[in-house]
Design a protein around this motif. Structure first.
Motif, PDB file in Angstrom:
ATOM      1  N   ARG A  14       0.901  -1.162   0.000  1.00 33.64           N
ATOM      2  CA  ARG A  14       0.000   0.000   0.000  1.00 33.64           C
ATOM      3  C   ARG A  14       0.941   1.213   0.000  1.00 33.64           C
ATOM      4  N   ASP A  15       1.525   1.464  -1.205  1.00 31.89           N
ATOM      5  CA  ASP A  15       2.603   2.440  -1.288  1.00 31.89           C
ATOM      6  C   ASP A  15       2.087   3.873  -1.234  1.00 31.89           C
ATOM      7  N   GLU A  16       2.835   4.725  -0.520  1.00 34.62           N
ATOM      8  CA  GLU A  16       2.517   6.162  -0.420  1.00 34.62           C
ATOM      9  C   GLU A  16       3.702   6.845   0.261  1.00 34.62           C
ATOM     10  N   PHE A  17       3.929   8.096  -0.045  1.00 31.77           N
ATOM     11  CA  PHE A  17       4.973   8.830   0.667  1.00 31.77           C
ATOM     12  C   PHE A  17       4.594   8.951   2.135  1.00 31.77           C
ATOM     13  N   LEU A  18       5.587   8.946   2.994  1.00 27.94           N
ATOM     14  CA  LEU A  18       5.346   9.039   4.438  1.00 27.94           C
ATOM     15  C   LEU A  18       4.445  10.225   4.772  1.00 27.94           C
ATOM     16  N   SER A  25      10.973 -12.019   2.851  1.00 27.87           N
ATOM     17  CA  SER A  25      11.114 -10.611   3.196  1.00 27.87           C
ATOM     18  C   SER A  25      11.221  -9.826   1.879  1.00 27.87           C
ATOM     19  N   SER A  26      12.166  -8.908   1.785  1.00 24.41           N
ATOM     20  CA  SER A  26      12.432  -8.141   0.561  1.00 24.41           C
ATOM     21  C   SER A  26      13.727  -7.374   0.755  1.00 24.41           C
ATOM     22  N   ILE A  27      14.417  -7.094  -0.345  1.00 20.88           N
ATOM     23  CA  ILE A  27      15.611  -6.245  -0.262  1.00 20.88           C
ATOM     24  C   ILE A  27      15.234  -4.884   0.310  1.00 20.88           C
ATOM     25  N   GLY A  36      15.374  -0.045   2.527  1.00 21.27           N
ATOM     26  CA  GLY A  36      14.297   0.941   2.419  1.00 21.27           C
ATOM     27  C   GLY A  36      13.974   1.249   0.974  1.00 21.27           C
ATOM     28  N   ASN A  37      12.865   1.987   0.782  1.00 16.86           N
ATOM     29  CA  ASN A  37      12.481   2.344  -0.567  1.00 16.86           C
ATOM     30  C   ASN A  37      11.496   3.505  -0.527  1.00 16.86           C
ATOM     31  N   VAL A  38      11.669   4.450  -1.427  1.00 12.73           N
ATOM     32  CA  VAL A  38      10.771   5.603  -1.500  1.00 12.73           C
ATOM     33  C   VAL A  38       9.326   5.115  -1.661  1.00 12.73           C
ATOM     34  N   GLY A  39       8.454   5.658  -0.828  1.00  5.03           N
ATOM     35  CA  GLY A  39       7.038   5.308  -0.928  1.00  5.03           C
ATOM     36  C   GLY A  39       6.642   4.057  -0.180  1.00  5.03           C
ATOM     37  N   GLN A  40       7.539   3.513   0.627  1.00  2.00           N
ATOM     38  CA  GLN A  40       7.254   2.217   1.264  1.00  2.00           C
ATOM     39  C   GLN A  40       7.668   2.175   2.736  1.00  2.00           C
ATOM     40  N   THR A  41       7.358   3.179   3.503  1.00  2.00           N
ATOM     41  CA  THR A  41       7.698   3.103   4.930  1.00  2.00           C
ATOM     42  C   THR A  41       7.008   1.912   5.590  1.00  2.00           C
ATOM     43  N   ASN A  42       5.759   1.673   5.238  1.00  2.00           N
ATOM     44  CA  ASN A  42       5.032   0.528   5.823  1.00  2.00           C
ATOM     45  C   ASN A  42       5.624  -0.797   5.372  1.00  2.00           C
ATOM     46  N   TYR A  43       5.818  -0.935   4.087  1.00  2.00           N
ATOM     47  CA  TYR A  43       6.336  -2.181   3.514  1.00  2.00           C
ATOM     48  C   TYR A  43       7.756  -2.460   3.995  1.00  2.00           C
ATOM     49  N   ALA A  44       8.610  -1.433   3.981  1.00  3.56           N
ATOM     50  CA  ALA A  44       9.993  -1.612   4.429  1.00  3.56           C
ATOM     51  C   ALA A  44      10.051  -2.032   5.885  1.00  3.56           C
ATOM     52  N   LYS A  56       2.243  -3.083 -10.577  1.00  2.34           N
ATOM     53  CA  LYS A  56       1.562  -1.843 -10.141  1.00  2.34           C
ATOM     54  C   LYS A  56       2.528  -0.662 -10.044  1.00  2.34           C
ATOM     55  N   VAL A  57       3.838  -0.934 -10.163  1.00  2.00           N
ATOM     56  CA  VAL A  57       4.825   0.116  -9.974  1.00  2.00           C
ATOM     57  C   VAL A  57       4.835   1.056 -11.189  1.00  2.00           C
ATOM     58  N   PRO A  58       4.839   2.371 -10.965  1.00  3.47           N
ATOM     59  CA  PRO A  58       4.879   3.293 -12.107  1.00  3.47           C
ATOM     60  C   PRO A  58       6.030   2.964 -13.051  1.00  3.47           C
ATOM     61  N   GLN A  59       5.766   3.026 -14.331  1.00  6.76           N
ATOM     62  CA  GLN A  59       6.749   2.626 -15.334  1.00  6.76           C
ATOM     63  C   GLN A  59       8.061   3.391 -15.169  1.00  6.76           C
ATOM     64  N   LYS A  60       7.975   4.690 -14.836  1.00  4.79           N
ATOM     65  CA  LYS A  60       9.212   5.471 -14.728  1.00  4.79           C
ATOM     66  C   LYS A  60      10.097   4.934 -13.607  1.00  4.79           C
ATOM     67  N   VAL A  61       9.474   4.388 -12.548  1.00  5.23           N
ATOM     68  CA  VAL A  61      10.268   3.800 -11.463  1.00  5.23           C
ATOM     69  C   VAL A  61      10.844   2.479 -11.916  1.00  5.23           C
ATOM     70  N   ASP A  65      11.608   1.607 -14.857  1.00  6.39           N
ATOM     71  CA  ASP A  65      12.714   1.883 -15.782  1.00  6.39           C
ATOM     72  C   ASP A  65      13.971   2.292 -15.004  1.00  6.39           C
ATOM     73  N   LYS A  66      13.755   3.127 -13.983  1.00  8.03           N
ATOM     74  CA  LYS A  66      14.896   3.587 -13.179  1.00  8.03           C
ATOM     75  C   LYS A  66      15.592   2.402 -12.511  1.00  8.03           C
ATOM     76  N   VAL A  67      14.822   1.586 -11.837  1.00  8.56           N
ATOM     77  CA  VAL A  67      15.443   0.530 -11.006  1.00  8.56           C
ATOM     78  C   VAL A  67      16.036  -0.570 -11.863  1.00  8.56           C
TER      79      VAL A  67
HETATM   80  C1  LIG Z   1      16.883   6.936  -8.633  1.00 10.36           C
HETATM   81  C2  LIG Z   1      15.928   5.794  -8.865  1.00 10.36           C
HETATM   82  C3  LIG Z   1      16.020   4.815  -7.721  1.00 10.36           C
HETATM   83  C4  LIG Z   1      14.975   3.725  -7.882  1.00 10.36           C
HETATM   84  C5  LIG Z   1      15.085   2.763  -6.706  1.00 10.36           C
HETATM   85  C6  LIG Z   1      13.888   1.874  -6.651  1.00 10.36           C
HETATM   86  C7  LIG Z   1      14.159   0.765  -5.681  1.00 10.36           C
HETATM   87  C8  LIG Z   1      13.020  -0.216  -5.683  1.00 10.36           C
HETATM   88  C9  LIG Z   1      13.497  -1.582  -5.183  1.00 10.36           C
HETATM   89  C10 LIG Z   1      12.329  -2.472  -4.911  1.00 10.36           C
HETATM   90  C11 LIG Z   1      12.708  -3.934  -5.058  1.00 10.36           C
HETATM   91  C12 LIG Z   1      11.845  -4.839  -4.281  1.00 10.36           C
HETATM   92  C13 LIG Z   1      10.385  -4.507  -4.402  1.00 10.36           C
HETATM   93  C14 LIG Z   1       9.570  -5.643  -3.837  1.00 10.36           C
HETATM   94  O1  LIG Z   1       9.644  -5.735  -2.442  1.00 10.36           O
HETATM   95  C15 LIG Z   1       8.137  -5.628  -4.292  1.00 10.36           C
HETATM   96  C16 LIG Z   1       7.541  -4.284  -4.150  1.00 10.36           C
HETATM   97  O2  LIG Z   1       7.503  -3.688  -3.109  1.00 10.36           O
HETATM   98  S1  LIG Z   1       6.930  -3.658  -5.623  1.00 10.36           S
HETATM   99  C17 LIG Z   1       6.447  -2.004  -5.152  1.00 10.36           C
HETATM  100  C18 LIG Z   1       7.646  -1.074  -5.057  1.00 10.36           C
HETATM  101  N1  LIG Z   1       7.161   0.261  -4.818  1.00 10.36           N
HETATM  102  C19 LIG Z   1       7.838   1.375  -5.130  1.00 10.36           C
HETATM  103  O3  LIG Z   1       8.980   1.347  -5.565  1.00 10.36           O
HETATM  104  C20 LIG Z   1       7.100   2.675  -4.959  1.00 10.36           C
HETATM  105  C21 LIG Z   1       6.770   3.212  -6.326  1.00 10.36           C
HETATM  106  N2  LIG Z   1       6.163   4.551  -6.253  1.00 10.36           N
HETATM  107  C22 LIG Z   1       4.826   4.705  -6.224  1.00 10.36           C
HETATM  108  O4  LIG Z   1       4.056   3.774  -6.159  1.00 10.36           O
HETATM  109  C23 LIG Z   1       4.331   6.131  -6.282  1.00 10.36           C
HETATM  110  O5  LIG Z   1       5.406   6.963  -6.686  1.00 10.36           O
HETATM  111  C24 LIG Z   1       3.819   6.656  -4.938  1.00 10.36           C
HETATM  112  C25 LIG Z   1       4.835   6.444  -3.840  1.00 10.36           C
HETATM  113  C26 LIG Z   1       2.514   5.936  -4.606  1.00 10.36           C
HETATM  114  C27 LIG Z   1       3.567   8.157  -5.070  1.00 10.36           C
HETATM  115  O6  LIG Z   1       2.766   8.364  -6.219  1.00 10.36           O
HETATM  116  P1  LIG Z   1       2.562   9.845  -6.764  1.00 10.36           P
HETATM  117  O7  LIG Z   1       1.710   9.725  -7.977  1.00 10.36           O
HETATM  118  O8  LIG Z   1       2.171  10.735  -5.645  1.00 10.36           O
HETATM  119  O9  LIG Z   1       4.031  10.328  -7.204  1.00 10.36           O
HETATM  120  P2  LIG Z   1       4.832   9.832  -8.482  1.00 10.36           P
HETATM  121  O10 LIG Z   1       4.601   8.392  -8.738  1.00 10.36           O
HETATM  122  O11 LIG Z   1       4.625  10.800  -9.582  1.00 10.36           O
HETATM  123  O12 LIG Z   1       6.340   9.979  -7.939  1.00 10.36           O
HETATM  124  C28 LIG Z   1       6.836  11.282  -7.607  1.00 10.36           C
HETATM  125  C29 LIG Z   1       8.329  11.226  -7.817  1.00 10.36           C
HETATM  126  O13 LIG Z   1       8.907  10.272  -6.919  1.00 10.36           O
HETATM  127  C30 LIG Z   1       9.641   9.304  -7.676  1.00 10.36           C
HETATM  128  N3  LIG Z   1       9.550   7.994  -7.070  1.00 10.36           N
HETATM  129  C31 LIG Z   1       8.424   7.351  -6.718  1.00 10.36           C
HETATM  130  N4  LIG Z   1       8.713   6.143  -6.218  1.00 10.36           N
HETATM  131  C32 LIG Z   1      10.056   6.026  -6.260  1.00 10.36           C
HETATM  132  C33 LIG Z   1      10.959   4.993  -5.891  1.00 10.36           C
HETATM  133  N5  LIG Z   1      10.547   3.837  -5.358  1.00 10.36           N
HETATM  134  N6  LIG Z   1      12.275   5.172  -6.059  1.00 10.36           N
HETATM  135  C34 LIG Z   1      12.714   6.342  -6.591  1.00 10.36           C
HETATM  136  N7  LIG Z   1      11.923   7.383  -6.994  1.00 10.36           N
HETATM  137  C35 LIG Z   1      10.587   7.200  -6.798  1.00 10.36           C
HETATM  138  C36 LIG Z   1       8.993   9.311  -9.038  1.00 10.36           C
HETATM  139  O14 LIG Z   1       9.889   8.780  -9.975  1.00 10.36           O
HETATM  140  C37 LIG Z   1       8.694  10.759  -9.218  1.00 10.36           C
HETATM  141  O15 LIG Z   1       9.883  11.405  -9.578  1.00 10.36           O
HETATM  142  P3  LIG Z   1       9.839  12.624 -10.620  1.00 10.36           P
HETATM  143  O16 LIG Z   1       9.036  13.705  -9.899  1.00 10.36           O
HETATM  144  O17 LIG Z   1      11.276  12.975 -10.830  1.00 10.36           O
HETATM  145  O18 LIG Z   1       9.152  12.135 -11.838  1.00 10.36           O
END
Ligand SMILES: CCCCCCCCCCCCC[C@@H](O)CC(=O)SCCNC(=O)CCNC(=O)[C@H](O)C(C)(C)COP(=O)(O)OP(=O)(O)OC[C@H]1O[C@@H](n2cnc3c(N)ncnc32)[C@H](O)[C@@H]1OP(=O)(O)O
Ligand SMILES: NC(=O)c1ccc[n+]([C@@H]2O[C@H](COP(=O)([O-])OP(=O)(O)OC[C@H]3O[C@@H](n4cnc5c(N)ncnc54)[C@H](O)[C@@H]3O)[C@@H](O)[C@H]2O)c1
Length: 259
Positions: free
Chosen positions: A106-110, A153-155, A160-168, A207-212, A214-216
């Protein structure tokens, strides 16, 4: 990896068996000879997994001792206890292999995360592992059986991971819970290990945004996301006697991400 029938006498309980990693784990364990108790919140998905396992148990009204599907919300204490009772009723023994895969995000910024999204992720990803591990360990200890408990668990629980204080938090908790269980249960012949997958191609990551994504993906030394089978291979190793002197470990299956 070719099956070696390392688990021919094992009864394996897999939670979250209806999808992704849990389904792949169920298939792999069965391929090594285990009888699989496939549990999921989605009972139909659990039954589909059993159908995929083939052999006895994949048909309706399967004979006792074949693979079997169970529906349960493992984040609920009564349901988790009932699940272990049902598995023992069905197979007349406790599961000697227990793999907890059930999990949600249930991803969201803190700054914007709701208490409900916190509570739900902690309940499913962490409390369920407390409940299932406890019930399984109690059954094994009281019957004097050895076992192998593998908790997913998970890496993210490590770095930690942006948007996942609960999950982390939940996944870091799984590591600490498993290490402590390993310390307590080793004397009973029960091994407990954590597996820390990286980005694996399952419905969870779809469910992860495509831009993320692509980044990871560009950050992964092996250059691509993993498959559920990559995790299942490691889980099967930890379930088998090939890992007989391994307990309390955290095994990363990440393609080198965040090594
Ligand atoms: C520099 C890039 C570093 C990338 C590192 C990513 C590491 C991920 C490793 C995970 C591996 C294991 C995962 C596994 O356990 C299974 C899962 O948990 S799958 C789910 C993983 N979830 C995420 O990574 C969170 C993805 N993000 C979101 O869902 C949304 O961004 C959300 C937090 C809900 C916020 O949504 P909102 O629409 O409010 O914002 P945006 O999506 O537009 O994002 C705003 C900017 O933040 C950047 N962003 C978002 N998430 C990440 C992230 N995880 N890592 C890095 N950056 C993130 C996003 O790109 C936007 O940036 P910009 O404004 O520059 O476009
Ligand atoms: N996919 C990845 O990249 C990745 C990486 C690291 C860790 N993980 C972890 O691996 C495990 C499996 O994830 P996945 O990617 O296969 O996800 P998935 O969504 O494909 O499968 C999760 C399964 O768990 C079940 N489930 C959810 N809540 C439940 C509950 N309360 N009781 C019983 N079953 C429940 C779902 O119905 C589903 O079938 C999860 O714990 C996840 O956190 C996944």
């Amino acid at each position: 990896m070719a099956s070696q029938l390392r688990l021919r006498s094992a009864l394996a309980l897999v939670t979250g068996a209806g999808s992704g990693i849990g389904r792949a784990v169920s298939v792999r364990l069965a391929g090594e000879g285990a009888t699989v108790a496939a549990c999921d919140l989605d009972g139909a998905a659990a039954r589909e997994t059993v159908r995929l396992l083939g052999g006895p148990g994949s048909e309706e009204e399967a004979p006792r001792g074949a693979h079997a599907a169970f529906q349960a919300d493992v984040s609920e204490a009564r349901a988790a206890r009932r699940l272990l009772e049902q598995v023992q009723d069905c197979f007349s023994r406790p599961p000697s292999v227990v793999v907890s895969c059930a999990g949600i995000t249930r991803d969201e910024f803190l700054l914007h995360m709701s208490e409900d999204d916190w509570d739900k992720v902690i309940a499913v990803n962490l409390k369920s592992i407390f409940l299932v591990t406890q019930a399984a360990a109690q059954a094994l200890v009281s019957s004097g059986c050895h076992g192998s408990i593998i908790n997913i668990s998970s890496i993210v629980g490590k770095v930690g991971n942006v948007g996942q204080t609960n999950y982390a938090a939940s996944k870091a908790g799984v590591i600490g819970l498993t290490q402590t269980a390993a310390r307590e249960l080793g004397r009973h012949g029960i091994r407990c290990n954590s597996v820390l997958p990286g980005f694996i191609k399952t419905p969870m990551t779809q469910k992860v945004p495509q831009k993320v994504l692509d980044k990871v993906t560009g950050m992964i030394p092996m250059g691509h996301m993993g498959d559920p089978e990559d995790v299942a291979d490691v889980v099967t190793f930890l379930a088998s006697e090939d890992s007989g002197y391994i307990t309390g470990a955290s095994v990363e299956v990440t393609g080198g991400l965040f090594m």
